[in-house]
Design a protein around this motif. Structure first.
Motif, PDB file in Angstrom:
ATOM      1  N   GLU A   1       0.943  -1.252   0.058  1.00 12.80           N
ATOM      2  CA  GLU A   1      -0.018   0.028  -0.028  1.00 12.80           C
ATOM      3  C   GLU A   1       0.899   1.118  -0.061  1.00 12.80           C
ATOM      4  O   GLU A   1       1.878   1.272   0.987  1.00 12.80           O
ATOM      5  CB  GLU A   1      -0.983   0.066   1.113  1.00 12.80           C
ATOM      6  N   GLY A   2       0.826   2.005  -1.011  1.00 19.19           N
ATOM      7  CA  GLY A   2       1.693   3.523  -1.181  1.00 19.19           C
ATOM      8  C   GLY A   2       0.833   4.643  -0.995  1.00 19.19           C
ATOM      9  O   GLY A   2      -0.246   4.647  -1.603  1.00 19.19           O
ATOM     10  N   ASP A   3       1.402   5.502  -0.489  1.00 21.33           N
ATOM     11  CA  ASP A   3       1.079   6.882  -0.309  1.00 21.33           C
ATOM     12  C   ASP A   3       1.999   7.756  -1.100  1.00 21.33           C
ATOM     13  O   ASP A   3       2.962   7.756  -0.634  1.00 21.33           O
ATOM     14  CB  ASP A   3       0.714   7.246   1.074  1.00 21.33           C
ATOM     15  N   TYR A   4       1.356   8.462  -1.974  1.00 23.66           N
ATOM     16  CA  TYR A   4       2.069   9.570  -2.549  1.00 23.66           C
ATOM     17  C   TYR A   4       1.824  10.940  -2.224  1.00 23.66           C
ATOM     18  O   TYR A   4       0.995  11.331  -1.585  1.00 23.66           O
ATOM     19  CB  TYR A   4       1.829  10.030  -4.275  1.00 23.66           C
ATOM     20  N   GLU A   5       3.178  11.758  -1.889  1.00 24.78           N
ATOM     21  CA  GLU A   5       2.956  13.164  -1.572  1.00 24.78           C
ATOM     22  C   GLU A   5       2.989  13.802  -2.596  1.00 24.78           C
ATOM     23  O   GLU A   5       4.063  13.958  -3.127  1.00 24.78           O
ATOM     24  CB  GLU A   5       4.337  13.240  -0.469  1.00 24.78           C
TER      25      GLU A   5
ATOM     26  N   ASP B   1       1.339  22.760  -4.740  1.00 24.80           N
ATOM     27  CA  ASP B   1       0.841  23.873  -5.863  1.00 24.80           C
ATOM     28  C   ASP B   1       0.087  22.951  -6.836  1.00 24.80           C
ATOM     29  O   ASP B   1      -0.321  23.464  -7.833  1.00 24.80           O
ATOM     30  CB  ASP B   1       1.963  24.503  -6.442  1.00 24.80           C
ATOM     31  N   ASP B   2       0.068  21.444  -6.635  1.00 18.24           N
ATOM     32  CA  ASP B   2      -0.661  20.701  -7.539  1.00 18.24           C
ATOM     33  C   ASP B   2      -1.341  19.382  -6.784  1.00 18.24           C
ATOM     34  O   ASP B   2      -0.726  18.378  -7.147  1.00 18.24           O
ATOM     35  CB  ASP B   2       0.402  20.064  -8.815  1.00 18.24           C
ATOM     36  N   PRO B   3      -2.370  19.516  -5.790  1.00 12.43           N
ATOM     37  CA  PRO B   3      -2.598  18.278  -5.092  1.00 12.43           C
ATOM     38  C   PRO B   3      -3.175  17.163  -5.742  1.00 12.43           C
ATOM     39  O   PRO B   3      -3.244  16.049  -5.061  1.00 12.43           O
ATOM     40  CB  PRO B   3      -3.311  19.030  -3.900  1.00 12.43           C
ATOM     41  N   TYR B   4      -3.697  17.477  -6.923  1.00 10.25           N
ATOM     42  CA  TYR B   4      -4.178  16.421  -7.685  1.00 10.25           C
ATOM     43  C   TYR B   4      -3.138  15.581  -8.483  1.00 10.25           C
ATOM     44  O   TYR B   4      -3.628  15.220  -9.807  1.00 10.25           O
ATOM     45  CB  TYR B   4      -5.334  16.984  -8.457  1.00 10.25           C
ATOM     46  N   HIS B   5      -1.786  15.980  -8.749  1.00  7.25           N
ATOM     47  CA  HIS B   5      -1.006  15.525  -9.531  1.00  7.25           C
ATOM     48  C   HIS B   5      -0.725  13.835  -9.974  1.00  7.25           C
ATOM     49  O   HIS B   5      -0.697  13.723 -10.993  1.00  7.25           O
ATOM     50  CB  HIS B   5       0.515  15.942  -9.091  1.00  7.25           C
ATOM     51  N   ARG B   6      -0.958  13.162  -8.769  1.00  6.22           N
ATOM     52  CA  ARG B   6      -1.102  11.766  -9.020  1.00  6.22           C
ATOM     53  C   ARG B   6      -2.003  11.386  -7.955  1.00  6.22           C
ATOM     54  O   ARG B   6      -2.465  12.155  -6.959  1.00  6.22           O
ATOM     55  CB  ARG B   6       0.343  11.205  -8.635  1.00  6.22           C
ATOM     56  N   PRO B   7      -2.443  10.003  -7.964  1.00 10.95           N
ATOM     57  CA  PRO B   7      -3.490   9.698  -7.115  1.00 10.95           C
ATOM     58  C   PRO B   7      -2.819   9.594  -5.622  1.00 10.95           C
ATOM     59  O   PRO B   7      -1.437   9.457  -5.346  1.00 10.95           O
ATOM     60  CB  PRO B   7      -3.623   8.111  -7.223  1.00 10.95           C
ATOM     61  N   ALA B   8      -3.576   9.851  -4.566  1.00  7.13           N
ATOM     62  CA  ALA B   8      -3.001  10.031  -3.283  1.00  7.13           C
ATOM     63  C   ALA B   8      -2.383   8.733  -2.777  1.00  7.13           C
ATOM     64  O   ALA B   8      -1.584   8.620  -1.886  1.00  7.13           O
ATOM     65  CB  ALA B   8      -3.944  10.603  -2.308  1.00  7.13           C
TER      66      ALA B   8
ATOM     67  N   PRO C   1     -16.242  12.469  -4.201  1.00  7.29           N
ATOM     68  CA  PRO C   1     -17.421  12.982  -4.951  1.00  7.29           C
ATOM     69  C   PRO C   1     -17.220  14.417  -5.399  1.00  7.29           C
ATOM     70  O   PRO C   1     -17.761  14.972  -6.274  1.00  7.29           O
ATOM     71  CB  PRO C   1     -18.503  12.762  -4.067  1.00  7.29           C
ATOM     72  N   THR C   2     -16.535  15.224  -4.903  1.00  4.96           N
ATOM     73  CA  THR C   2     -16.163  16.359  -5.049  1.00  4.96           C
ATOM     74  C   THR C   2     -15.295  16.674  -6.341  1.00  4.96           C
ATOM     75  O   THR C   2     -15.263  17.699  -7.207  1.00  4.96           O
ATOM     76  CB  THR C   2     -15.736  17.360  -3.994  1.00  4.96           C
ATOM     77  N   GLY C   3     -14.556  15.661  -6.341  1.00  4.57           N
ATOM     78  CA  GLY C   3     -13.494  15.736  -7.587  1.00  4.57           C
ATOM     79  C   GLY C   3     -12.307  16.705  -7.550  1.00  4.57           C
ATOM     80  O   GLY C   3     -12.268  17.499  -6.718  1.00  4.57           O
ATOM     81  N   PRO C   4     -11.579  16.637  -8.467  1.00  5.89           N
ATOM     82  CA  PRO C   4     -10.363  17.532  -8.574  1.00  5.89           C
ATOM     83  C   PRO C   4     -10.941  19.012  -8.781  1.00  5.89           C
ATOM     84  O   PRO C   4     -12.169  19.367  -9.194  1.00  5.89           O
ATOM     85  CB  PRO C   4      -9.311  17.178  -9.711  1.00  5.89           C
TER      86      PRO C   4
END
Length: 68
Positions: free
Chosen positions: A21-25, A29-36, A61-64
Motif C-alpha cells: 500500500e503506497g501513499d504519494y505526497e 501547488d498541484d495536489p491532484y498531480h497523482r493519486p494520493a 465525489p467533489t473531484g479535483p
C-alpha cells in the motif's frame, strides 16, 4: 529525473504474492498531480514477478478542482 515521493506504510509478503500500500505526497501547488494512494499486488512464479495489478481508490465525489 525527479522521483515521486512515495511512502510504503504497509507491505505484506508471502511465497507467491506481495501486497504494497503506497501513499504519494503531492506538491502543494498541484495536489491532484497523482493519486494520493494505491495498492499494488505482485504475483510471483518461480521467484520472478509474472503479474502486477494496481488498485486506486474511487475518486472523491467533489473531484479535483476545475480544469483538471
Amino acid at each position: 529525473m525527479d522521483r515521486d515521493p512515495l511512502a510504503v506504510p504497509a507491505d505484506v509478503a508471502g511465497d507467491s504474492v506481495t501486497i504494497w500500500e503506497g501513499d504519494y505526497e503531492n506538491p502543494p501547488d498541484d495536489p491532484y498531480h497523482r493519486p494520493a494512494t494505491h495498492t499494488e499486488v505482485r504475483v510471483r512464479r518461480g521467484g520472478r514477478v509474472t503479474r502486477i495489478a494496481l488498485y486506486y481508490p474511487v475518486a472523491s465525489p467533489t473531484g479535483p478542482p476545475e480544469g483538471r
